[in-house]
Design an enzyme around this catalytic site. Structure first.
Site, PDB file in Angstrom:
ATOM      1  N   ASP A 154       1.204  -1.202   0.195  1.00 22.90           N
ATOM      2  CA  ASP A 154      -0.266  -0.458   0.312  1.00 22.90           C
ATOM      3  C   ASP A 154       0.874   1.080  -0.238  1.00 22.90           C
ATOM      4  OD1 ASP A 154      -2.491   1.413   0.325  1.00 22.90           O
ATOM      5  OD2 ASP A 154      -1.835   1.324   2.014  1.00 22.90           O
ATOM      6  N   SER A 155       0.162   2.583  -0.161  1.00 20.68           N
ATOM      7  CA  SER A 155       0.562   3.512  -0.108  1.00 20.68           C
ATOM      8  C   SER A 155       1.258   4.369   0.984  1.00 20.68           C
ATOM      9  CB  SER A 155       0.279   4.564  -1.282  1.00 20.68           C
ATOM     10  OG  SER A 155      -1.598   4.730  -0.385  1.00 20.68           O
TER      11      SER A 155
ATOM     12  N   CYS B  72      -4.093  -1.019  -3.027  1.00 26.49           N
ATOM     13  CA  CYS B  72      -4.851   0.889  -2.498  1.00 26.49           C
ATOM     14  C   CYS B  72      -4.603   1.166  -3.912  1.00 26.49           C
ATOM     15  CB  CYS B  72      -2.640   0.520  -2.625  1.00 26.49           C
ATOM     16  SG  CYS B  72      -2.479   2.887  -3.157  1.00 26.49           S
TER      17      CYS B  72
ATOM     18  N   GLU C 281      -4.046   9.015   9.287  1.00 24.01           N
ATOM     19  CA  GLU C 281      -3.018   8.226   9.668  1.00 24.01           C
ATOM     20  C   GLU C 281      -2.815   9.237  10.875  1.00 24.01           C
ATOM     21  OE1 GLU C 281      -0.181   7.462   7.038  1.00 24.01           O
ATOM     22  OE2 GLU C 281      -1.420   6.196   6.230  1.00 24.01           O
TER      23      GLU C 281
ATOM     24  N   CYS D  83     -10.982   3.622  -1.436  1.00 24.12           N
ATOM     25  CA  CYS D  83     -10.121   3.459  -0.597  1.00 24.12           C
ATOM     26  C   CYS D  83      -9.354   2.685   1.070  1.00 24.12           C
ATOM     27  CB  CYS D  83      -9.529   5.168  -0.657  1.00 24.12           C
ATOM     28  SG  CYS D  83      -7.636   6.344   0.598  1.00 24.12           S
TER      29      CYS D  83
ATOM     30  N   HIS E  41      -7.724   2.900   3.712  1.00 29.51           N
ATOM     31  CA  HIS E  41      -7.920   3.896   4.742  1.00 29.51           C
ATOM     32  C   HIS E  41      -9.126   3.285   4.639  1.00 29.51           C
ATOM     33  CE1 HIS E  41      -3.983   4.598   3.978  1.00 29.51           C
ATOM     34  NE2 HIS E  41      -3.572   5.250   5.098  1.00 29.51           N
TER      35      HIS E  41
HETATM   36  N1  DGL Z   1      -3.846   3.301   0.024  1.00 33.26           N
HETATM   37  C1  DGL Z   1      -4.221   4.968  -0.439  1.00 33.26           C
HETATM   38  C2  DGL Z   1      -5.735   3.876  -1.654  1.00 33.26           C
HETATM   39  O1  DGL Z   1      -6.519   3.338  -1.268  1.00 33.26           O
HETATM   40  C3  DGL Z   1      -5.397   5.889   0.037  1.00 33.26           C
HETATM   41  C4  DGL Z   1      -3.347   6.768   0.909  1.00 33.26           C
HETATM   42  C5  DGL Z   1      -2.902   7.495  -0.477  1.00 33.26           C
HETATM   43  O2  DGL Z   1      -3.412   8.852  -0.727  1.00 33.26           O
HETATM   44  O3  DGL Z   1      -1.723   7.405  -0.822  1.00 33.26           O
HETATM   45  O4  DGL Z   1      -5.960   5.040  -2.685  1.00 33.26           O
END
Ligand code: DGL
Length: 253
Positions: A10-11, A73, A152, A185, A187
């Protein structure tokens, strides 16, 4: 049978929600998670940058001998999945969007709301994929860029998060005639109970969980499921920040 770990990336840390779903459904599977905490968020970066970062992480995971790769992600899936599948043909790579859309379409909604990062929403990938499966479905999309930084920071179970949800979503929910909402997303499952409380009539779909059902199907079809084994899950982050520790505490408590 294949006891090698599944690579999940993930990012940042939101992808851990997919790891939690994976552990629920397939407890024998081991995970090697990579969160790009040093370079998060991806949601406000350019497509080229997101593709380059994603490619670096996939190479890293392949170097660790994972048996498949899950892009946990939405932003990286939107921008990089096809390129990564083209470039790394020897390993199954899946993203979160298609499995989520298939699940939603299976419930035959007339219209669907989608929330995500700016990059995911601007890419229109959810709306396009939904119309590929059912061109009659109406879609309403909304970027909610402040959700990820608040999550976060651990600002989750409180009024600030509730007010932010209302700030973004009140008009969206009021003016769109949808009763299904994709949490586009990784998150957002962490605030699904807030969203549920504020908009109890919406049926929520979590991209983090849906992708794991596809992981199970692919591993089963290829006879690659793990047996109980002694490999220990590993969690890597490009920056060992306080947020990383707080989020892992919050999620695995
Ligand atoms: N994990 C990213 C997503 O699912 C969200 C966080 C980011 O912007 O890096 O889109």
């Amino acid at each position: 049978m294949d006891n090698r770990p599944i690579g999940v990336f993930d990012s940042g840390l939101g992808g851990l929600t997919s790891v939690m779903a994976l552990k629920d459904i397939m407890p024998n599977e081991k995970v090697l998670f990579y969160g790009d905490t040093a370079r998060t968020p991806y949601g406000s970066k350019s497509p080229d940058t997101i593709r380059e970062f994603s490619k670096q992480i996939v190479k890293y995971l392949i170097g660790k001998d994972v048996k498949m790769i899950v892009i946990a992600c939405n932003t990286a899936t939107s921008m990089a999945l096809e390129m990564l599948k083209d470039e790394f043909k020897d390993i199954p790579i899946i993203g979160v969007i298609d499995p989520t859309v298939r699940r939603v379409v299976g419930d035959s909604p007339k219209s669907v709301g989608i929330i995500g990062t700016k990059a995911t929403i601007d890419s229109n990938i959810y709306a396009d994929t939904l119309s590929k499966y059912d061109f009659k479905i109406k879609t309403y999309s909304l970027a909610c860029p402040a959700f990820v930084p608040l999550i976060e920071e651990g600002i989750i179970d409180n009024e600030i998060m509730d007010l932010t949800i209302k700030y973004y979503m009140d008009d969206f929910v009021r003016s769109g005639d949808f009763d299904s909402l994709i949490l586009g997303c990784t998150h957002y499952p962490l605030i699904s109970s807030n969203i549920n409380r504020i908009y109890p009539d919406l049926r929520l779909y979590s991209s983090s969980a849906e992708v794991i059902r596809d992981v199970q199907t692919i591993l089963t079809e290829r006879d690659m499921l793990a047996e109980p084994n002694s490999y220990r899950d590993r969690y890597y982050a490009s920056d060992l920040s306080e947020n990383f520790l707080r989020m892992t505490d919050h999620m695995f408590k």
